[in-house]
Design a protein around this motif. Structure first.
Motif, PDB file in Angstrom:
ATOM      1  N   THR A  14       0.852  -1.194   0.000  1.00  0.00           N
ATOM      2  CA  THR A  14       0.000   0.000   0.000  1.00  0.00           C
ATOM      3  C   THR A  14       0.887   1.243   0.000  1.00  0.00           C
ATOM      4  OG1 THR A  14      -0.164  -0.160   2.405  1.00  0.00           O
ATOM      5  CG2 THR A  14      -1.981  -1.069   1.123  1.00  0.00           C
ATOM      6  N   GLU A  15       1.979   1.202   0.743  1.00  0.00           N
ATOM      7  CA  GLU A  15       3.027   2.227   0.711  1.00  0.00           C
ATOM      8  C   GLU A  15       4.289   1.531   0.217  1.00  0.00           C
ATOM      9  OE1 GLU A  15       3.178   5.573   1.547  1.00  0.00           O
ATOM     10  OE2 GLU A  15       0.997   5.448   1.564  1.00  0.00           O
ATOM     11  N   PRO A  16       4.904   1.994  -0.866  1.00  0.00           N
ATOM     12  CA  PRO A  16       6.077   1.291  -1.402  1.00  0.00           C
ATOM     13  C   PRO A  16       7.184   1.098  -0.364  1.00  0.00           C
ATOM     14  CG  PRO A  16       5.352   2.993  -2.913  1.00  0.00           C
ATOM     15  CD  PRO A  16       4.561   3.181  -1.646  1.00  0.00           C
ATOM     16  N   CYS A  17       7.882  -0.001  -0.491  1.00  0.00           N
ATOM     17  CA  CYS A  17       9.003  -0.346   0.383  1.00  0.00           C
ATOM     18  C   CYS A  17      10.274   0.301  -0.182  1.00  0.00           C
ATOM     19  CB  CYS A  17       9.144  -1.865   0.415  1.00  0.00           C
ATOM     20  SG  CYS A  17      10.566  -2.486   1.314  1.00  0.00           S
ATOM     21  N   LYS A  18      11.009   1.019   0.658  1.00  0.00           N
ATOM     22  CA  LYS A  18      12.250   1.671   0.234  1.00  0.00           C
ATOM     23  C   LYS A  18      13.358   0.633   0.064  1.00  0.00           C
ATOM     24  CE  LYS A  18      10.619   5.841   0.455  1.00  0.00           C
ATOM     25  NZ  LYS A  18      10.264   6.513  -0.765  1.00  0.00           N
ATOM     26  N   CYS A  41      15.309   3.312  -4.782  1.00  0.00           N
ATOM     27  CA  CYS A  41      14.125   2.903  -5.520  1.00  0.00           C
ATOM     28  C   CYS A  41      13.032   2.524  -4.531  1.00  0.00           C
ATOM     29  CB  CYS A  41      14.433   1.741  -6.461  1.00  0.00           C
ATOM     30  SG  CYS A  41      14.916   0.212  -5.654  1.00  0.00           S
ATOM     31  N   ASP A  42      11.833   2.373  -5.042  1.00  0.00           N
ATOM     32  CA  ASP A  42      10.694   1.908  -4.259  1.00  0.00           C
ATOM     33  C   ASP A  42      10.242   0.574  -4.815  1.00  0.00           C
ATOM     34  OD1 ASP A  42      10.562   4.227  -2.676  1.00  0.00           O
ATOM     35  OD2 ASP A  42       9.292   5.241  -4.137  1.00  0.00           O
ATOM     36  N   ILE A  43      10.020  -0.391  -3.927  1.00  0.00           N
ATOM     37  CA  ILE A  43       9.471  -1.682  -4.354  1.00  0.00           C
ATOM     38  C   ILE A  43       7.961  -1.547  -4.354  1.00  0.00           C
ATOM     39  CG2 ILE A  43       9.257  -4.128  -3.813  1.00  0.00           C
ATOM     40  CD1 ILE A  43      12.019  -3.932  -2.473  1.00  0.00           C
ATOM     41  N   ILE A  44       7.354  -1.774  -5.510  1.00  0.00           N
ATOM     42  CA  ILE A  44       5.908  -1.647  -5.663  1.00  0.00           C
ATOM     43  C   ILE A  44       5.219  -2.956  -5.303  1.00  0.00           C
ATOM     44  CG2 ILE A  44       4.054  -1.211  -7.319  1.00  0.00           C
ATOM     45  CD1 ILE A  44       6.127   0.592  -8.778  1.00  0.00           C
ATOM     46  N   HIS A  49       9.875 -14.820  -6.528  1.00  0.00           N
ATOM     47  CA  HIS A  49      10.677 -14.968  -7.744  1.00  0.00           C
ATOM     48  C   HIS A  49      11.034 -13.657  -8.429  1.00  0.00           C
ATOM     49  CE1 HIS A  49      10.038 -19.244  -7.415  1.00  0.00           C
ATOM     50  NE2 HIS A  49       8.750 -19.012  -7.272  1.00  0.00           N
ATOM     51  N   GLY A  50      10.537 -12.533  -7.910  1.00  0.00           N
ATOM     52  CA  GLY A  50      10.837 -11.265  -8.555  1.00  0.00           C
ATOM     53  C   GLY A  50      10.102 -10.105  -7.922  1.00  0.00           C
ATOM     54  N   LEU A  51      10.324  -8.921  -8.475  1.00  0.00           N
ATOM     55  CA  LEU A  51       9.656  -7.738  -7.952  1.00  0.00           C
ATOM     56  C   LEU A  51       9.559  -6.655  -9.008  1.00  0.00           C
ATOM     57  CD1 LEU A  51      12.265  -5.742  -7.476  1.00  0.00           C
ATOM     58  CD2 LEU A  51      12.337  -6.816  -5.276  1.00  0.00           C
ATOM     59  N   LYS A  52       8.765  -5.627  -8.684  1.00  0.00           N
ATOM     60  CA  LYS A  52       8.622  -4.462  -9.539  1.00  0.00           C
ATOM     61  C   LYS A  52       9.097  -3.267  -8.731  1.00  0.00           C
ATOM     62  CE  LYS A  52       4.474  -3.592 -11.111  1.00  0.00           C
ATOM     63  NZ  LYS A  52       3.143  -3.008 -11.430  1.00  0.00           N
ATOM     64  N   ILE A  53      10.012  -2.471  -9.332  1.00  0.00           N
ATOM     65  CA  ILE A  53      10.517  -1.283  -8.652  1.00  0.00           C
ATOM     66  C   ILE A  53      10.174  -0.036  -9.454  1.00  0.00           C
ATOM     67  CG2 ILE A  53      12.424  -2.510  -7.535  1.00  0.00           C
ATOM     68  CD1 ILE A  53      14.309  -1.115  -9.600  1.00  0.00           C
ATOM     69  N   PHE A  54      10.217   1.105  -8.764  1.00  0.00           N
ATOM     70  CA  PHE A  54      10.075   2.404  -9.392  1.00  0.00           C
ATOM     71  C   PHE A  54      11.287   3.233  -8.991  1.00  0.00           C
ATOM     72  CE2 PHE A  54       9.099   6.877  -9.263  1.00  0.00           C
ATOM     73  CZ  PHE A  54       8.579   7.097 -10.515  1.00  0.00           C
ATOM     74  N   TYR A  96      10.516  -1.012 -13.384  1.00  0.00           N
ATOM     75  CA  TYR A  96      11.296  -2.141 -13.903  1.00  0.00           C
ATOM     76  C   TYR A  96      10.820  -3.438 -13.261  1.00  0.00           C
ATOM     77  CZ  TYR A  96      14.476   1.503 -15.473  1.00  0.00           C
ATOM     78  OH  TYR A  96      15.005   2.616 -16.081  1.00  0.00           O
ATOM     79  N   GLY A  97      10.759  -4.482 -14.065  1.00  0.00           N
ATOM     80  CA  GLY A  97      10.496  -5.823 -13.567  1.00  0.00           C
ATOM     81  C   GLY A  97      11.822  -6.544 -13.425  1.00  0.00           C
ATOM     82  N   ILE A  98      12.012  -7.198 -12.288  1.00  0.00           N
ATOM     83  CA  ILE A  98      13.271  -7.888 -11.994  1.00  0.00           C
ATOM     84  C   ILE A  98      12.961  -9.313 -11.558  1.00  0.00           C
ATOM     85  CG2 ILE A  98      15.310  -7.916 -10.500  1.00  0.00           C
ATOM     86  CD1 ILE A  98      14.920  -4.832 -10.249  1.00  0.00           C
ATOM     87  N   ASN A  99      13.640 -10.279 -12.161  1.00  0.00           N
ATOM     88  CA  ASN A  99      13.529 -11.680 -11.762  1.00  0.00           C
ATOM     89  C   ASN A  99      14.732 -12.066 -10.922  1.00  0.00           C
ATOM     90  OD1 ASN A  99      11.103 -12.291 -12.957  1.00  0.00           O
ATOM     91  ND2 ASN A  99      12.011 -13.274 -14.743  1.00  0.00           N
ATOM     92  N   PHE A 100      14.496 -12.966  -9.948  1.00  0.00           N
ATOM     93  CA  PHE A 100      15.569 -13.509  -9.125  1.00  0.00           C
ATOM     94  C   PHE A 100      15.907 -14.917  -9.615  1.00  0.00           C
ATOM     95  CE2 PHE A 100      13.027 -11.212  -5.697  1.00  0.00           C
ATOM     96  CZ  PHE A 100      13.680 -10.021  -5.899  1.00  0.00           C
ATOM     97  N   PRO A 101      17.170 -15.323  -9.485  1.00  0.00           N
ATOM     98  CA  PRO A 101      17.496 -16.718  -9.793  1.00  0.00           C
ATOM     99  C   PRO A 101      16.845 -17.629  -8.747  1.00  0.00           C
ATOM    100  CG  PRO A 101      19.408 -15.590  -8.898  1.00  0.00           C
ATOM    101  CD  PRO A 101      18.335 -14.563  -9.065  1.00  0.00           C
ATOM    102  N   GLU A 102      16.602 -18.873  -9.106  1.00  0.00           N
ATOM    103  CA  GLU A 102      15.978 -19.798  -8.158  1.00  0.00           C
ATOM    104  C   GLU A 102      16.912 -20.037  -6.980  1.00  0.00           C
ATOM    105  OE1 GLU A 102      13.868 -23.259  -9.242  1.00  0.00           O
ATOM    106  OE2 GLU A 102      13.342 -22.444 -11.202  1.00  0.00           O
TER     107      GLU A 102
END
Length: 126
Positions: A14-18, A41-44, A49-54, A96-102
């Motif tokens: 609800t509030e982006p994570c710094k 950046c802010d994590i949206i 397995h991944g995240l979206k940042i701004f 940006y969309g970011i994927n993490f390795p398994e």
């Protein structure tokens, strides 16, 4: 109805994570990888397995650079290296969309931290 227990989920803040990030230019030959200075950046939203940042920074993701992310969901600091998948221009910056390795340990850490965060938010609402 068939329930998929192993299917991943996505938590939207609800509030982006710094968070902070550093770009990593892949090493060529025997040279060390080059790392940029830290940016904010802010994590949206996030999943195991991944995240979206701004961020306000324009990043040329087609150059196959990786990103080192540092953030805290609830209590435990998390340091990950991911790979850019997509980007979208926004009014004030870029998403940006970011994927993490398994990595089972990191996936479980993210799930546990999200569970703890949710429990705390539910206790506050009572």
């Amino acid at each position: 109805m068939h329930y998929k227990r192993k299917e991943s989920f996505r938590y939207t803040y609800t509030e982006p994570c710094k968070a902070t990030f550093r770009l990593i230019k892949d090493a060529v030959g025997l040279t060390e990888p080059e790392k940029s200075k830290k940016g904010s950046c802010d994590i949206i939203d996030i999943s195991p397995h991944g995240l979206k940042i701004f961020t306000e920074f324009s990043i040329a993701i087609e150059k196959h650079i990786h990103v080192e992310l540092n953030f805290t969901i609830d209590e435990s600091p998390i340091d990950l290296i991911g790979e850019f998948v997509w980007s979208h221009r926004k009014i004030n910056g870029y998403e940006y969309g970011i994927n993490f390795p398994e990595d089972t340990y990191t996936e479980q850490l993210i799930v546990n931290e999200l569970k703890n965060l949710r429990k705390k938010s539910m206790n506050i609402k009572k």
